[in-house]
Design an enzyme around this catalytic site. Structure first.
Site, PDB file in Angstrom:
ATOM      1  N   ARG A 171     -36.661  58.814  49.033  1.00 51.57           N
ATOM      2  CA  ARG A 171     -35.276  59.264  48.845  1.00 51.57           C
ATOM      3  C   ARG A 171     -35.296  60.759  48.522  1.00 51.57           C
ATOM      4  NH1 ARG A 171     -32.766  57.219  43.677  1.00 51.57           N
ATOM      5  NH2 ARG A 171     -33.154  59.385  43.122  1.00 51.57           N
ATOM      6  N   HIS A 195     -29.613  59.494  44.034  1.00 57.30           N
ATOM      7  CA  HIS A 195     -29.186  58.128  44.338  1.00 57.30           C
ATOM      8  C   HIS A 195     -27.760  58.134  44.907  1.00 57.30           C
ATOM      9  CE1 HIS A 195     -28.469  53.851  43.948  1.00 57.30           C
ATOM     10  NE2 HIS A 195     -27.415  54.121  43.210  1.00 57.30           N
ATOM     11  N   TYR A 225     -35.298  62.340  35.797  1.00 59.38           N
ATOM     12  CA  TYR A 225     -36.314  61.279  35.745  1.00 59.38           C
ATOM     13  C   TYR A 225     -37.411  61.401  36.796  1.00 59.38           C
ATOM     14  CZ  TYR A 225     -33.314  59.364  39.466  1.00 59.38           C
ATOM     15  OH  TYR A 225     -32.577  59.206  40.603  1.00 59.38           O
TER      16      TYR A 225
HETATM   17  C1  TPP Z   1     -25.932  43.127  41.593  1.00 57.64           C
HETATM   18  C2  TPP Z   1     -25.982  44.585  41.258  1.00 57.64           C
HETATM   19  N1  TPP Z   1     -26.676  45.012  40.190  1.00 57.64           N
HETATM   20  C3  TPP Z   1     -26.735  46.320  39.897  1.00 57.64           C
HETATM   21  C4  TPP Z   1     -26.069  47.236  40.669  1.00 57.64           C
HETATM   22  C5  TPP Z   1     -26.143  48.719  40.338  1.00 57.64           C
HETATM   23  N2  TPP Z   1     -26.972  49.416  41.342  1.00 57.64           N
HETATM   24  C6  TPP Z   1     -26.420  50.117  42.336  1.00 57.64           C
HETATM   25  S1  TPP Z   1     -27.570  50.768  43.360  1.00 57.64           S
HETATM   26  C7  TPP Z   1     -28.834  50.118  42.453  1.00 57.64           C
HETATM   27  C8  TPP Z   1     -30.277  50.364  42.840  1.00 57.64           C
HETATM   28  C9  TPP Z   1     -30.634  49.749  44.145  1.00 57.64           C
HETATM   29  O1  TPP Z   1     -31.896  50.198  44.534  1.00 57.64           O
HETATM   30  P1  TPP Z   1     -32.494  49.820  45.937  1.00 57.64           P
HETATM   31  O2  TPP Z   1     -32.289  48.379  46.210  1.00 57.64           O
HETATM   32  O3  TPP Z   1     -33.881  50.329  45.970  1.00 57.64           O
HETATM   33  O4  TPP Z   1     -31.579  50.612  46.973  1.00 57.64           O
HETATM   34  P2  TPP Z   1     -31.390  52.197  47.157  1.00 57.64           P
HETATM   35  O5  TPP Z   1     -30.186  52.576  46.336  1.00 57.64           O
HETATM   36  O6  TPP Z   1     -32.636  52.873  46.708  1.00 57.64           O
HETATM   37  O7  TPP Z   1     -31.115  52.372  48.606  1.00 57.64           O
HETATM   38  C10 TPP Z   1     -28.347  49.396  41.369  1.00 57.64           C
HETATM   39  C11 TPP Z   1     -29.185  48.716  40.363  1.00 57.64           C
HETATM   40  C12 TPP Z   1     -25.350  46.761  41.780  1.00 57.64           C
HETATM   41  N3  TPP Z   1     -24.716  47.578  42.625  1.00 57.64           N
HETATM   42  N4  TPP Z   1     -25.321  45.437  42.072  1.00 57.64           N
END
Ligand code: TPP
Ligand code: MG
Length: 347
Positions: free
Chosen positions: A239, A243, A252
């Site tokens: 990435r 985020h 971080y």
């Molecule tokens: C069920 C749920 N828990 C927590 C969140 C908060 N949240 C949004 S993005 C994220 C991280 C996701 O990481 P990843 O699956 O690696 O996807 P990326 O954002 O890196 O593409 C979290 C925990 C959410 N959207 N849905």
């Protein structure tokens, strides 16, 4: 680890110059979208945006590997994949401004973007099970991140697909982070691909910064999937941005432990390869960027011309028949809007 760049010349792959160029074009177009969207968000045009910088090779190549009638189950991060499949840029921009996702009624088989992490994975497995009952050989593709693999929905989706031979491809873009949580804190497993073992099907790792490797890997995986053997593909990307626009990774992030291929800009890396292969020259990228800029100007104008949605729309499409509780809330909102002179609520 499957890869092409650094290991094979183009003539040693199954792909010709036209295919390689089409991937490059798709990546330049996706990058242009991402940069414009970020700039628009920074000036308040939309409230938030999750950039996909670093994911272009995986997303564009995976979209190219899919057939037009396959279904994609995307997330907030997979806009490059959606654009590469033909979802109009204006629709994605409209969605980020609060409109519904299907403004132009495009016919790309594409579920709504999942924001709750991993919920799209059982949707894709279920849709694939339904497709299996049809005559054709369509596939469902679930796109998700490394963080999604810690959710119960990941386990349930992959388990169902394995048990029922569902034509489902699980595409994990492992970009190293789930917001601020690094991959090594996500799972003790040596790889995400290894998790496929537990469900009885194949898991493969691919250099996700290498579009030719992704096209080859996802293309091969889709052949298996259509024959009833699900596959988990782990594309290793990085990435390269925050985020979302609400995030400050400098608080971080430590990049030190990833190899150069993983953290280098995939567009620069592919351009270098294609120049050496004489598929493009030093001017091609800026020519393509100029085309993408024109396309984006038109998409932004189309999104701006879209009338504001009615506030009432938040109650639509939640249930087939709106339950009394929501009707009460709708009536409250109408009344509230009338008393305070708020526009956009149907009366
Ligand atoms: C069920 C749920 N828990 C927590 C969140 C908060 N949240 C949004 S993005 C994220 C991280 C996701 O990481 P990843 O699956 O690696 O996807 P990326 O954002 O890196 O593409 C979290 C925990 C959410 N959207 N849905
Ligand atoms: Mg991630």
């Amino acid at each position: 680890m499957h890869r092409v760049i650094g290991e094979r010349s183009l003539s040693e792959t199954p792909f010709d110059g036209a295919t390689a160029r089409a991937l490059f074009e798709g990546m330049v177009r996706a990058r242009a979208f991402d940069e414009r969207a970020l700039a628009l968000q920074r000036r308040g045009w939309m409230s938030g945006y999750p950039p996909f910088r670093g994911g272009e090779a995986t997303q564009v190549a995976a979209a190219h590997a899919m057939r037009d009638d396959d279904w994609l189950f995307p997330t907030y991060r997979s806009n490059a994949m959606q654009i590469a499949r033909g979802v109009p840029m204006a629709d994605i921009l409209r969605f980020r401004r609060g409109h519904d996702e299907y403004g132009s009624d495009h016919d790309v088989p594409n579920f709504p973007q999942a924001v709750p992490i991993a919920t799209q994975i059982p949707h894709a497995a279920g849709a694939a099970m339904a497709m299996q009952r049809d005559d054709g050989d369509r596939a469902a593709v679930a796109y998700f991140g490394d963080g999604a693999t810690s959710e119960g929905d990941f386990h349930e989706g992959l388990n169902f697909a394995g048990v029922f031979d569902a034509p489902c491809l699980f595409l994990c873009e492992n970009n190293g982070w789930a917001i601020s949580l690094p991959r090594e804190k996500q799972t003790r497993a040596a790889s995400i691909a290894a998790k496929a073992d537990a469900y009885g099907f194949e898991g493969v790792q691919v250099d996700g910064m290498d579009p030719l490797a992704v096209l080859e890997t996802v293309g091969g995986a889709l052949d298996s999937v259509r024959a009833g053997d699900p596959v988990l593909v782990e594309a290793l990307t990085y990435r390269l941005g925050p985020h979302t626009t609400s995030d400050d990774p400098s608080r971080y992030e430590e990049r030190a432990d990833y190899p150069e291929w993983r953290t280098r800009d995939p567009l620069d890396r592919f351009e270098e390869y294609l120049v050496a292969e004489r598929v493009v020259d030093g001017a091609t990228r800026s020519e393509l960027e100029a085309d993408a800029k024109r396309e984006l100007d038109a998409a932004v104008a189309a999104a701006e011309d879209t009338p504001e949605p009615d506030l009432d729309e938040v109650f639509d499409h939640v249930y087939a028949e709106t339950p009394p509780r929501l009707e009460t809330q709708r009536a409250w909102l109408r009344d509230h809007a009338e008393r305070h002179g708020i526009e956009g609520v149907e009366r």
